[in-house]
Write an enzyme that holds these catalytic residues in place. Structure first.
Site, PDB file in Angstrom:
ATOM      1  N   GLU A   1       1.782  12.682   0.393  1.00  0.00           N
ATOM      2  CA  GLU A   1       1.973  12.416   1.823  1.00  0.00           C
ATOM      3  C   GLU A   1       1.822  10.923   2.063  1.00  0.00           C
ATOM      4  O   GLU A   1       0.738  10.362   1.891  1.00  0.00           O
ATOM      5  CB  GLU A   1       0.944  13.190   2.656  1.00  0.00           C
ATOM      6  CG  GLU A   1       1.059  12.878   4.147  1.00  0.00           C
ATOM      7  CD  GLU A   1      -0.081  13.450   4.985  1.00  0.00           C
ATOM      8  OE1 GLU A   1      -0.706  14.445   4.570  1.00  0.00           O
ATOM      9  OE2 GLU A   1      -0.353  12.881   6.058  1.00  0.00           O
TER      10      GLU A   1
ATOM     11  N   ARG B   1       1.895   4.517   8.616  1.00  0.00           N
ATOM     12  CA  ARG B   1       0.889   3.646   9.237  1.00  0.00           C
ATOM     13  C   ARG B   1       0.984   2.207   8.772  1.00  0.00           C
ATOM     14  O   ARG B   1       0.121   1.398   9.096  1.00  0.00           O
ATOM     15  CB  ARG B   1      -0.522   4.161   8.919  1.00  0.00           C
ATOM     16  CG  ARG B   1      -0.807   5.520   9.505  1.00  0.00           C
ATOM     17  CD  ARG B   1      -2.247   5.923   9.281  1.00  0.00           C
ATOM     18  NE  ARG B   1      -2.337   7.357   9.170  1.00  0.00           N
ATOM     19  CZ  ARG B   1      -3.428   8.009   8.765  1.00  0.00           C
ATOM     20  NH1 ARG B   1      -4.512   7.354   8.432  1.00  0.00           N
ATOM     21  NH2 ARG B   1      -3.406   9.325   8.692  1.00  0.00           N
TER      22      ARG B   1
ATOM     23  N   THR C   1       1.474  11.259   9.518  1.00  0.00           N
ATOM     24  CA  THR C   1       1.300  10.569  10.809  1.00  0.00           C
ATOM     25  C   THR C   1       2.601  10.596  11.606  1.00  0.00           C
ATOM     26  O   THR C   1       2.958   9.641  12.304  1.00  0.00           O
ATOM     27  CB  THR C   1       0.773   9.119  10.625  1.00  0.00           C
ATOM     28  OG1 THR C   1      -0.150   9.086   9.520  1.00  0.00           O
ATOM     29  CG2 THR C   1       0.012   8.658  11.853  1.00  0.00           C
TER      30      THR C   1
ATOM     31  N   LYS D   1      -2.270  22.009   9.564  1.00  0.00           N
ATOM     32  CA  LYS D   1      -3.291  21.080   9.076  1.00  0.00           C
ATOM     33  C   LYS D   1      -4.509  21.221   9.989  1.00  0.00           C
ATOM     34  O   LYS D   1      -4.358  21.411  11.200  1.00  0.00           O
ATOM     35  CB  LYS D   1      -2.698  19.665   9.151  1.00  0.00           C
ATOM     36  CG  LYS D   1      -3.678  18.521   9.086  1.00  0.00           C
ATOM     37  CD  LYS D   1      -2.900  17.225   8.869  1.00  0.00           C
ATOM     38  CE  LYS D   1      -3.716  16.012   9.283  1.00  0.00           C
ATOM     39  NZ  LYS D   1      -3.303  14.787   8.602  1.00  0.00           N
TER      40      LYS D   1
HETATM   41  C1  3PG Z   1      -5.767  10.934   7.227  1.00  0.00           C
HETATM   42  O1  3PG Z   1      -4.899  11.313   7.980  1.00  0.00           O
HETATM   43  O2  3PG Z   1      -6.228   9.786   7.237  1.00  0.00           O
HETATM   44  C2  3PG Z   1      -6.214  11.949   6.252  1.00  0.00           C
HETATM   45  O3  3PG Z   1      -6.796  12.984   6.911  1.00  0.00           O
HETATM   46  C3  3PG Z   1      -7.031  11.406   5.138  1.00  0.00           C
HETATM   47  O4  3PG Z   1      -8.332  11.338   5.494  1.00  0.00           O
HETATM   48  P1  3PG Z   1      -9.388  10.693   4.497  1.00  0.00           P
HETATM   49  O5  3PG Z   1      -9.010   9.262   4.339  1.00  0.00           O
HETATM   50  O6  3PG Z   1     -10.696  10.871   5.239  1.00  0.00           O
HETATM   51  O7  3PG Z   1      -9.336  11.479   3.218  1.00  0.00           O
END
Ligand code: 3PG
Length: 211
Positions: free
Chosen positions: A45, A49, A72, A132
């Site tokens: 994934e 960002r 995202t 999710k």
């Molecule tokens: C995110 O969207 O940032 C994910 O949920 C990953 O989270 P993490 O960095 O806490 O593993």
């Protein structure tokens, strides 16, 4: 189309952990994807960002064995650019009505995020059976999903947010969890120094978390 449950299930069942990637340096995209795939984590994934996220996706999608999705995803424009970048699935932190409307016009499956039973029920009413759970640890972690399992028995979750190698097994032992997402497999210092051997080793550990 509404969520294609078979399509998203077949992707999310390929590995117990989905690396959640925040990467801007396009030159690291291929070696990072190769290390994760070699470590047994082919589902990637890539979050939208960073300015170069779409280029990172395009590069990762060229790696043999990698199944790249976008993360995202918050609107129709994100969906269009994700498809153009060669993504095979999309992930969103939320499940707003406009987001779910936009997903109706996109052929690749969306994994939307929820944090409460009401949100899960609303998404299920729109045809979503894979969701999710975000941000998992901040919302109470595995005990919350355990409590969802009986009343929301038709919904399967991929929890993400604050999960690490120590916490993942508890989630993965739940009947309503298909996989977990997280960024712990790619520590910032390993990425900064280009230590892909360490990332591959962490991926190997993560890929062995469930049987
Ligand atoms: C995110 O969207 O940032 C994910 O949920 C990953 O989270 P993490 O960095 O806490 O593993």
């Amino acid at each position: 189309m509404p969520q294609d449950a078979n399509a998203i299930r077949s992707i999310l069942s390929l590995a117990p952990v989905v690396p959640v990637i925040i990467l801007d340096d396009v030159s690291q995209a291929r070696p990072l994807a190769e290390a994760l795939v070699a470590g047994g984590l082919p589902i990637l994934e890539v979050t939208l960002r960073t300015p170069n996220a779409l280029k990172v996706m395009e590069e990762m999608a060229k790696v043999s064995g990698a199944i790249v999705g976008s993360g995202t995803v918050r609107n129709a424009g994100h969906m269009k650019s994700s498809v153009e970048a060669g993504c095979r699935f999309m992930v969103s932190p939320g499940a707003s009505p406009r987001l779910l409307d936009a997903a109706e016009d996109v052929a690749i499956p969306l994994l939307p995020g929820i944090g409460t039973p009401t949100e899960a029920m609303a998404a299920a009413e729109r045809g979503y059976s894979f969701l999710k759970f975000f941000p998992a640890e901040a919302l109470g972690g595995a005990p919350v999903l355990k409590a969802f399992a009986s009343p929301l028995s038709d919904i399967t979750f991929c929890p993400t947010g604050g999960i690490d190698a120590a916490k993942a097994p508890t989630y993965l032992s739940l009947p309503n969890v298909i996989c977990v997402g997280g960024s712990w497999i790619m520590p910032n210092d390993a990425l900064a120094s280009g230590d892909f051997a360490r990332i591959e080793a962490l991926a190997k550990e993560a890929s062995a978390l469930r049987g």
